[in-house]
Design a protein around this motif. Sequence first.
Motif, PDB file in Angstrom:
ATOM      1  N   LEU A 173      38.711  29.386  39.646  1.00  0.00           N
ATOM      2  CA  LEU A 173      37.433  29.090  39.015  1.00  0.00           C
ATOM      3  C   LEU A 173      36.285  29.355  39.975  1.00  0.00           C
ATOM      4  O   LEU A 173      35.275  29.970  39.618  1.00  0.00           O
ATOM      5  CB  LEU A 173      37.404  27.637  38.548  1.00  0.00           C
ATOM      6  N   HIS A 174      36.442  28.932  41.218  1.00  0.00           N
ATOM      7  CA  HIS A 174      35.396  29.156  42.216  1.00  0.00           C
ATOM      8  C   HIS A 174      35.276  30.631  42.574  1.00  0.00           C
ATOM      9  O   HIS A 174      34.172  31.121  42.852  1.00  0.00           O
ATOM     10  CB  HIS A 174      35.667  28.320  43.458  1.00  0.00           C
ATOM     11  N   ALA A 175      36.400  31.356  42.576  1.00  0.00           N
ATOM     12  CA  ALA A 175      36.333  32.793  42.843  1.00  0.00           C
ATOM     13  C   ALA A 175      35.540  33.505  41.755  1.00  0.00           C
ATOM     14  O   ALA A 175      34.734  34.398  42.029  1.00  0.00           O
ATOM     15  CB  ALA A 175      37.743  33.365  42.933  1.00  0.00           C
ATOM     16  N   SER A 176      35.763  33.095  40.504  1.00  0.00           N
ATOM     17  CA  SER A 176      35.004  33.672  39.401  1.00  0.00           C
ATOM     18  C   SER A 176      33.524  33.318  39.518  1.00  0.00           C
ATOM     19  O   SER A 176      32.650  34.172  39.324  1.00  0.00           O
ATOM     20  CB  SER A 176      35.575  33.167  38.070  1.00  0.00           C
ATOM     21  N   LEU A 237      38.832  38.268  35.368  1.00  0.00           N
ATOM     22  CA  LEU A 237      40.098  38.624  34.723  1.00  0.00           C
ATOM     23  C   LEU A 237      41.256  37.812  35.293  1.00  0.00           C
ATOM     24  O   LEU A 237      42.173  37.415  34.567  1.00  0.00           O
ATOM     25  CB  LEU A 237      40.365  40.124  34.886  1.00  0.00           C
ATOM     26  N   ILE A 238      41.209  37.552  36.582  1.00  0.00           N
ATOM     27  CA  ILE A 238      42.264  36.742  37.210  1.00  0.00           C
ATOM     28  C   ILE A 238      42.217  35.314  36.674  1.00  0.00           C
ATOM     29  O   ILE A 238      43.258  34.698  36.414  1.00  0.00           O
ATOM     30  CB  ILE A 238      42.116  36.794  38.743  1.00  0.00           C
ATOM     31  N   ASP A 273      38.888  49.836  33.801  1.00  0.00           N
ATOM     32  CA  ASP A 273      38.986  50.237  35.216  1.00  0.00           C
ATOM     33  C   ASP A 273      39.493  49.075  36.073  1.00  0.00           C
ATOM     34  O   ASP A 273      40.319  49.272  36.988  1.00  0.00           O
ATOM     35  CB  ASP A 273      37.618  50.694  35.734  1.00  0.00           C
ATOM     36  N   CYS A 274      39.012  47.874  35.802  1.00  0.00           N
ATOM     37  CA  CYS A 274      39.442  46.707  36.576  1.00  0.00           C
ATOM     38  C   CYS A 274      40.901  46.358  36.285  1.00  0.00           C
ATOM     39  O   CYS A 274      41.654  45.983  37.199  1.00  0.00           O
ATOM     40  CB  CYS A 274      38.547  45.513  36.280  1.00  0.00           C
ATOM     41  N   LEU A 275      41.306  46.474  35.033  1.00  0.00           N
ATOM     42  CA  LEU A 275      42.707  46.211  34.690  1.00  0.00           C
ATOM     43  C   LEU A 275      43.626  47.206  35.394  1.00  0.00           C
ATOM     44  O   LEU A 275      44.696  46.831  35.892  1.00  0.00           O
ATOM     45  CB  LEU A 275      42.903  46.284  33.177  1.00  0.00           C
ATOM     46  N   ARG A 276      43.219  48.464  35.452  1.00  0.00           N
ATOM     47  CA  ARG A 276      44.017  49.463  36.175  1.00  0.00           C
ATOM     48  C   ARG A 276      44.075  49.131  37.668  1.00  0.00           C
ATOM     49  O   ARG A 276      45.123  49.269  38.302  1.00  0.00           O
ATOM     50  CB  ARG A 276      43.415  50.853  35.964  1.00  0.00           C
ATOM     51  N   ARG A 277      42.929  48.723  38.216  1.00  0.00           N
ATOM     52  CA  ARG A 277      42.880  48.386  39.648  1.00  0.00           C
ATOM     53  C   ARG A 277      43.846  47.252  39.953  1.00  0.00           C
ATOM     54  O   ARG A 277      44.546  47.281  40.976  1.00  0.00           O
ATOM     55  CB  ARG A 277      41.444  47.980  40.003  1.00  0.00           C
ATOM     56  N   GLU A 284      50.901  39.964  44.104  1.00  0.00           N
ATOM     57  CA  GLU A 284      50.482  39.095  43.012  1.00  0.00           C
ATOM     58  C   GLU A 284      49.430  39.755  42.115  1.00  0.00           C
ATOM     59  O   GLU A 284      49.442  39.558  40.892  1.00  0.00           O
ATOM     60  CB  GLU A 284      49.922  37.788  43.595  1.00  0.00           C
ATOM     61  N   ALA A 285      48.541  40.529  42.692  1.00  0.00           N
ATOM     62  CA  ALA A 285      47.508  41.198  41.896  1.00  0.00           C
ATOM     63  C   ALA A 285      48.133  42.112  40.858  1.00  0.00           C
ATOM     64  O   ALA A 285      47.688  42.155  39.701  1.00  0.00           O
ATOM     65  CB  ALA A 285      46.559  41.982  42.801  1.00  0.00           C
ATOM     66  N   GLY A 286      49.144  42.845  41.248  1.00  0.00           N
ATOM     67  CA  GLY A 286      49.822  43.730  40.309  1.00  0.00           C
ATOM     68  C   GLY A 286      50.506  42.963  39.190  1.00  0.00           C
ATOM     69  O   GLY A 286      50.518  43.407  38.034  1.00  0.00           O
ATOM     70  N   GLU A 287      51.093  41.802  39.531  1.00  0.00           N
ATOM     71  CA  GLU A 287      51.715  40.965  38.499  1.00  0.00           C
ATOM     72  C   GLU A 287      50.666  40.495  37.490  1.00  0.00           C
ATOM     73  O   GLU A 287      50.911  40.487  36.275  1.00  0.00           O
ATOM     74  CB  GLU A 287      52.379  39.748  39.154  1.00  0.00           C
ATOM     75  N   ILE A 288      49.507  40.100  37.997  1.00  0.00           N
ATOM     76  CA  ILE A 288      48.423  39.655  37.112  1.00  0.00           C
ATOM     77  C   ILE A 288      47.970  40.798  36.217  1.00  0.00           C
ATOM     78  O   ILE A 288      47.785  40.634  35.005  1.00  0.00           O
ATOM     79  CB  ILE A 288      47.259  39.102  37.951  1.00  0.00           C
ATOM     80  N   GLY A 289      47.798  41.970  36.811  1.00  0.00           N
ATOM     81  CA  GLY A 289      47.380  43.130  36.037  1.00  0.00           C
ATOM     82  C   GLY A 289      48.366  43.459  34.920  1.00  0.00           C
ATOM     83  O   GLY A 289      47.965  43.770  33.791  1.00  0.00           O
ATOM     84  N   GLY A 290      49.653  43.361  35.223  1.00  0.00           N
ATOM     85  CA  GLY A 290      50.670  43.629  34.211  1.00  0.00           C
ATOM     86  C   GLY A 290      50.625  42.611  33.078  1.00  0.00           C
ATOM     87  O   GLY A 290      50.758  42.971  31.892  1.00  0.00           O
TER      88      GLY A 290
END
Length: 408
Positions: A173-176, A237-238, A273-277, A284-290
């Motif tokens: 939440l704070h990162a967002s 998105l995260i 573009d962000c979803l692809r990134r 973990e980022a890739g897991e979130i994207g998937g």
Amino acid sequence: MAEKTSHSSDDGVEDGPRPAAERDAPVILSNEPGSFAWGVLAKRHPALTQQVRDAFPYGPRQHEALDALLDEITNGVIEPLGSSESDHGQWSAWGRPHFGRSWFDAPFLWAESYFYRRLLGAVEYFGTGPWQGVDPFAPFKRAELSGTAVDEELRALDALADAPADERATALLHASLWGNRADLGFRVTEGDSAASDATDGLVADDTALLWQILPAGASATVAVVADNAGRELIPDLILIDHLLLHRHAERIVLHVKPYPYYVSDAMTADVVDCLRRLAEAPGEAGEIGGRLWDAMATGRLEFRAHPFFCAPLPYEEMPEDLREEFAAVTLTILKGDLNYRRLVGDRMWEATTPFADRTAYFPGAVAALRTLKSDVIVGLEQKTLDALEQSGAAWRTSGTHALIQVRP
């Protein structure tokens, strides 16, 4: 937009005078030299126009149009859109009180919005030629998204992967929230240091109330109104992934802009573009994207791009179809400074004006996640305001403070 002196119902019938507090809170203009609003028109917009001009191999026609726009803002008066423009009628209605006046004498919110519409016209974004649909801000968005800072932020997710759910929720939440510092328009004039030197100073924090509205295991639908693309949208998105994964929401609708706006505001293409990134990142980022990619496929995550999000109007004047969408969800989360200005009204409110009072019209529970980058603010406690004022810092506009405000 002209200052109103009365409320109007949906059928246009006036139903009484505005509250005294609203009549007494002046609409923010840009005609005070040295003010934040003046600096946006006098410095930020010319610098941005030059950056757009340099970023593309535009021809003489676009160069002449950009030069004419700058001269009009600096030395002339506000001109209407050409009659051949498809939205000429709409902008004529919105701008009727302001055409023929100095840009600096128009309401700040209106003038900023109209500048971006005119900039798109100058580069023929809405035309029928080869520049149609070419985002003039795309090079800036692309450079930010591919930068090493994003790599570092995505790697940091690995350390959170095994954290307790409540600790992870607060961190995301704070990162967002603080991701709102990644505003390319803001950094045109403030520089990167304004973002990197930000403190962790929350001037208002309704986090507990937000999680009360969205407890784990809830069958909620959440609307998220995005602000900036790139380094801000990725943590948004995260956070969305976390809400879905831990069942704070069954479904999330992400509202984005229908066309380029305020330099880095997110459109559908920017979300992709962000979803692809994310999906192409390791760990973990890739897991979130998937997971987010799958959420799109199953309808748990959807996009909307309502034209109102590029209108120079407060949310109090939202059209009925959008009002019905917000009324139907459990919570609407509004990201960023512009959404905040539109939510509470772009006026010089007393800072202690209750947030609930300024958002009472909103058709459902609403939360604002905002880094402070303009003069407007409400909902502060008096002791907080006193401490901020005594600090001597430009806390309203420097991006060094933030807030989480919720009205259930």
